[in-house]
Design a protein around this motif. Sequence first.
Motif, PDB file in Angstrom:
ATOM      1  N   LEU A   7      17.627  23.204   8.340  1.00 53.78           N
ATOM      2  CA  LEU A   7      16.442  22.994   8.366  1.00 53.78           C
ATOM      3  C   LEU A   7      15.828  22.241   9.639  1.00 53.78           C
ATOM      4  CD1 LEU A   7      14.012  23.111   6.330  1.00 53.78           C
ATOM      5  CD2 LEU A   7      14.189  20.777   5.509  1.00 53.78           C
ATOM      6  N   ASN A   8      14.756  22.771  10.134  1.00 56.08           N
ATOM      7  CA  ASN A   8      13.869  22.298  11.366  1.00 56.08           C
ATOM      8  C   ASN A   8      12.607  22.957  11.162  1.00 56.08           C
ATOM      9  OD1 ASN A   8      13.059  21.287  13.652  1.00 56.08           O
ATOM     10  ND2 ASN A   8      14.588  22.244  14.939  1.00 56.08           N
ATOM     11  N   ILE A   9      11.708  22.061  10.718  1.00 58.14           N
ATOM     12  CA  ILE A   9      10.208  22.694  10.352  1.00 58.14           C
ATOM     13  C   ILE A   9       9.212  21.560  10.679  1.00 58.14           C
ATOM     14  CG2 ILE A   9      10.514  21.890   7.970  1.00 58.14           C
ATOM     15  CD1 ILE A   9       9.014  24.658   7.297  1.00 58.14           C
ATOM     16  N   CYS A  10       8.251  22.225  10.988  1.00 58.29           N
ATOM     17  CA  CYS A  10       7.001  21.341  11.282  1.00 58.29           C
ATOM     18  C   CYS A  10       5.861  21.747  10.677  1.00 58.29           C
ATOM     19  CB  CYS A  10       6.390  21.371  12.950  1.00 58.29           C
ATOM     20  SG  CYS A  10       5.160  20.698  13.376  1.00 58.29           S
ATOM     21  N   PHE A  11       5.113  20.806   9.942  1.00 62.47           N
ATOM     22  CA  PHE A  11       4.155  20.932   9.047  1.00 62.47           C
ATOM     23  C   PHE A  11       2.655  20.524   9.948  1.00 62.47           C
ATOM     24  CE2 PHE A  11       7.170  20.532   5.877  1.00 62.47           C
ATOM     25  CZ  PHE A  11       7.298  21.888   5.213  1.00 62.47           C
ATOM     26  N   PHE A  12       1.739  21.507  10.028  1.00 61.58           N
ATOM     27  CA  PHE A  12       0.500  21.199  10.649  1.00 61.58           C
ATOM     28  C   PHE A  12      -0.583  20.350   9.690  1.00 61.58           C
ATOM     29  CE2 PHE A  12      -3.852  22.264  11.974  1.00 61.58           C
ATOM     30  CZ  PHE A  12      -3.799  21.559  13.448  1.00 61.58           C
ATOM     31  N   VAL A  13      -0.699  19.184   9.918  1.00 65.10           N
ATOM     32  CA  VAL A  13      -1.532  18.366   8.762  1.00 65.10           C
ATOM     33  C   VAL A  13      -3.025  17.942   9.644  1.00 65.10           C
ATOM     34  CG1 VAL A  13       0.238  17.498   7.605  1.00 65.10           C
ATOM     35  CG2 VAL A  13      -0.071  16.559   9.395  1.00 65.10           C
ATOM     36  N   PRO A  14      -4.037  18.744   9.512  1.00 64.33           N
ATOM     37  CA  PRO A  14      -5.166  18.549  10.113  1.00 64.33           C
ATOM     38  C   PRO A  14      -5.783  17.244   9.290  1.00 64.33           C
ATOM     39  CG  PRO A  14      -5.287  20.452   8.638  1.00 64.33           C
ATOM     40  CD  PRO A  14      -4.067  20.166   8.678  1.00 64.33           C
ATOM     41  N   GLU A  15      -5.508  16.808   8.036  1.00 64.25           N
ATOM     42  CA  GLU A  15      -5.971  15.900   7.460  1.00 64.25           C
ATOM     43  C   GLU A  15      -5.075  14.762   7.187  1.00 64.25           C
ATOM     44  OE1 GLU A  15      -7.787  14.898   2.708  1.00 64.25           O
ATOM     45  OE2 GLU A  15      -7.666  16.791   3.619  1.00 64.25           O
ATOM     46  N   MET A  16      -5.553  13.613   7.681  1.00 60.01           N
ATOM     47  CA  MET A  16      -4.535  12.175   7.402  1.00 60.01           C
ATOM     48  C   MET A  16      -5.410  10.964   7.273  1.00 60.01           C
ATOM     49  SD  MET A  16      -1.838  10.960  10.301  1.00 60.01           S
ATOM     50  CE  MET A  16      -3.037   9.831  11.186  1.00 60.01           C
ATOM     51  N   ARG A  17      -4.883  10.128   6.443  1.00 56.13           N
ATOM     52  CA  ARG A  17      -5.579   8.897   6.108  1.00 56.13           C
ATOM     53  C   ARG A  17      -4.501   7.880   6.274  1.00 56.13           C
ATOM     54  NH1 ARG A  17      -5.670  10.769   0.991  1.00 56.13           N
ATOM     55  NH2 ARG A  17      -5.324   9.388  -0.509  1.00 56.13           N
ATOM     56  N   ARG A  18      -4.849   6.534   6.583  1.00 57.12           N
ATOM     57  CA  ARG A  18      -3.852   5.524   6.353  1.00 57.12           C
ATOM     58  C   ARG A  18      -4.650   4.458   5.615  1.00 57.12           C
ATOM     59  NH1 ARG A  18      -1.555   1.251  10.857  1.00 57.12           N
ATOM     60  NH2 ARG A  18       0.598   1.532  10.244  1.00 57.12           N
ATOM     61  N   GLU A  19      -3.892   4.082   4.338  1.00 56.92           N
ATOM     62  CA  GLU A  19      -4.298   3.158   3.362  1.00 56.92           C
ATOM     63  C   GLU A  19      -3.622   1.928   3.245  1.00 56.92           C
ATOM     64  OE1 GLU A  19      -7.037   3.943   1.838  1.00 56.92           O
ATOM     65  OE2 GLU A  19      -7.053   5.942   1.536  1.00 56.92           O
ATOM     66  N   PHE A  20      -4.273   0.757   3.074  1.00 53.46           N
ATOM     67  CA  PHE A  20      -3.295  -0.437   2.692  1.00 53.46           C
ATOM     68  C   PHE A  20      -2.807  -0.406   1.264  1.00 53.46           C
ATOM     69  CE2 PHE A  20      -6.896  -2.012   5.471  1.00 53.46           C
ATOM     70  CZ  PHE A  20      -6.218  -2.141   6.773  1.00 53.46           C
ATOM     71  N   GLY A  21      -1.518  -0.840   1.237  1.00 52.33           N
ATOM     72  CA  GLY A  21      -0.979  -0.748  -0.016  1.00 52.33           C
ATOM     73  C   GLY A  21       0.463  -1.693  -0.135  1.00 52.33           C
ATOM     74  N   GLY A  22       1.214  -1.362  -1.150  1.00 50.43           N
ATOM     75  CA  GLY A  22       2.360  -2.216  -1.380  1.00 50.43           C
ATOM     76  C   GLY A  22       2.004  -3.052  -2.689  1.00 50.43           C
ATOM     77  N   THR A  23       3.088  -3.397  -3.530  1.00 48.23           N
ATOM     78  CA  THR A  23       2.899  -3.663  -4.995  1.00 48.23           C
ATOM     79  C   THR A  23       1.993  -5.041  -4.898  1.00 48.23           C
ATOM     80  OG1 THR A  23       4.993  -4.607  -4.787  1.00 48.23           O
ATOM     81  CG2 THR A  23       4.832  -2.534  -5.789  1.00 48.23           C
ATOM     82  N   ALA A  24       2.490  -5.845  -3.718  1.00 46.21           N
ATOM     83  CA  ALA A  24       1.732  -7.300  -3.844  1.00 46.21           C
ATOM     84  C   ALA A  24       0.209  -7.105  -3.519  1.00 46.21           C
ATOM     85  CB  ALA A  24       2.728  -7.891  -2.835  1.00 46.21           C
ATOM     86  N   GLY A  25       0.114  -6.388  -2.546  1.00 50.76           N
ATOM     87  CA  GLY A  25      -1.130  -6.219  -1.865  1.00 50.76           C
ATOM     88  C   GLY A  25      -2.158  -5.543  -3.079  1.00 50.76           C
ATOM     89  N   ASN A  26      -1.586  -4.469  -3.563  1.00 53.14           N
ATOM     90  CA  ASN A  26      -2.534  -3.952  -4.593  1.00 53.14           C
ATOM     91  C   ASN A  26      -2.597  -4.685  -5.707  1.00 53.14           C
ATOM     92  OD1 ASN A  26      -2.225  -1.567  -2.880  1.00 53.14           O
ATOM     93  ND2 ASN A  26      -0.673  -0.574  -4.329  1.00 53.14           N
ATOM     94  N   ILE A  27      -1.693  -5.517  -6.266  1.00 52.84           N
ATOM     95  CA  ILE A  27      -1.956  -6.325  -7.556  1.00 52.84           C
ATOM     96  C   ILE A  27      -2.886  -7.219  -7.127  1.00 52.84           C
ATOM     97  CG2 ILE A  27      -0.967  -7.989  -8.929  1.00 52.84           C
ATOM     98  CD1 ILE A  27       1.872  -6.053  -8.614  1.00 52.84           C
ATOM     99  N   ALA A  28      -2.652  -8.088  -5.928  1.00 50.40           N
ATOM    100  CA  ALA A  28      -3.626  -9.152  -5.514  1.00 50.40           C
ATOM    101  C   ALA A  28      -4.990  -8.649  -5.356  1.00 50.40           C
ATOM    102  CB  ALA A  28      -3.317  -9.668  -4.162  1.00 50.40           C
ATOM    103  N   TYR A  29      -4.968  -7.481  -4.846  1.00 51.97           N
ATOM    104  CA  TYR A  29      -6.678  -6.903  -4.753  1.00 51.97           C
ATOM    105  C   TYR A  29      -7.327  -6.830  -5.863  1.00 51.97           C
ATOM    106  CZ  TYR A  29     -10.236  -3.825  -3.093  1.00 51.97           C
ATOM    107  OH  TYR A  29     -11.655  -3.162  -3.157  1.00 51.97           O
ATOM    108  N   ASN A  30      -6.760  -6.209  -6.855  1.00 54.38           N
ATOM    109  CA  ASN A  30      -7.098  -6.215  -8.169  1.00 54.38           C
ATOM    110  C   ASN A  30      -7.492  -7.307  -9.041  1.00 54.38           C
ATOM    111  OD1 ASN A  30      -7.573  -2.930  -9.252  1.00 54.38           O
ATOM    112  ND2 ASN A  30      -5.603  -3.152  -7.910  1.00 54.38           N
TER     113      ASN A  30
END
Length: 321
Positions: free
Chosen positions: A33-56
């Motif tokens: 396997l040697n493959i490349c996917f073209f991804v014109p849509e991308m976003r970066r989110e803040f996450g992680g279990t501790a961050g998500n629980i604390a935020y809520n």
Amino acid sequence: MRILICGSMAFDTIMVFGDRFRNHILPDKIHMLNICFFVPEMRREFGGTAGNIAYNLKLLEGNPVIMATVGDDFSSYTTWLEQHALETTHIKQIPGTFTAQAFITTDQDDNQITAFHPGAMSECHQNSVHDAQDIGLAIIAPDGRDGMFLHARECHEKGIPFMFDPGQGLPMFNGEELLHFIEMAAYVAVNDYEAQLLLEKTGLTLDDIASKVKALIVTKGAQGSTIYADGKLYEIPCVKATQVVDPTGCGDAYRAGLLYGIAQGWDWPVCGRLASVMGSIKIASRGAQNHLLSREEIQNIYSQVLVDETLSQHIAEETRA
């Protein structure tokens, strides 16, 4: 009450592939396997279990204290936490590392290919619960293996009741280790798949686990959740969301509702309903920390849920009559 949130802090990079993986991956060529996917849509989110629980928890005007390890690239996340008045005292930077992060590529069929780099999360044992003061309740959420052991033991030694939430970290532990966590914990929270895995690894039944803790909580997605406590079984219905956009972080939002209710001394049906409300709010928003509601708005949604439940029960009773 100050609630200690032991878990991961992470960046989630989500990329959308505008086709189907199956149209580009040849089954007879998997070995090379040697493959490349073209991804014109991308976003970066803040996450992680501790961050998500604390935020809520903060949305509920709770008092979360995050304990986690992060890398040299954490500055933008620090800014985000400070903007939302979240305490960063016990977030330790590990020099020469990256913050934990997931790289997720999704295709048109919602199939996902994910690469996860634990980074600084693997060093979470460098933090100690003994350094956090005036903690009345805690959660041990998915994190580095050594750190989860350490923080559970330290909470137990300090007499801090904690919720054991193994999540995606559950496969890291064998049955004996999971039994040890359960023996120390005051509460255990898992989804239905994790519950089955927990039973297989420990050889226990759900009733066995419930008898060892104050409450066992099993979430079942759209089927709601079940809370085993006080020798009783509480069926908590799912709260219908205004729209279903993104399930990422719903479990963490649910746990924040539970922790808030426990800290307030509320009974289990109330805790469960609030947790379900938090999950329904989250699923209507893209990303784990982009929903922004006041405590009053959350309370209004909760009140409407009670009205809807009462009305449904009344209609059901009239139908049976």
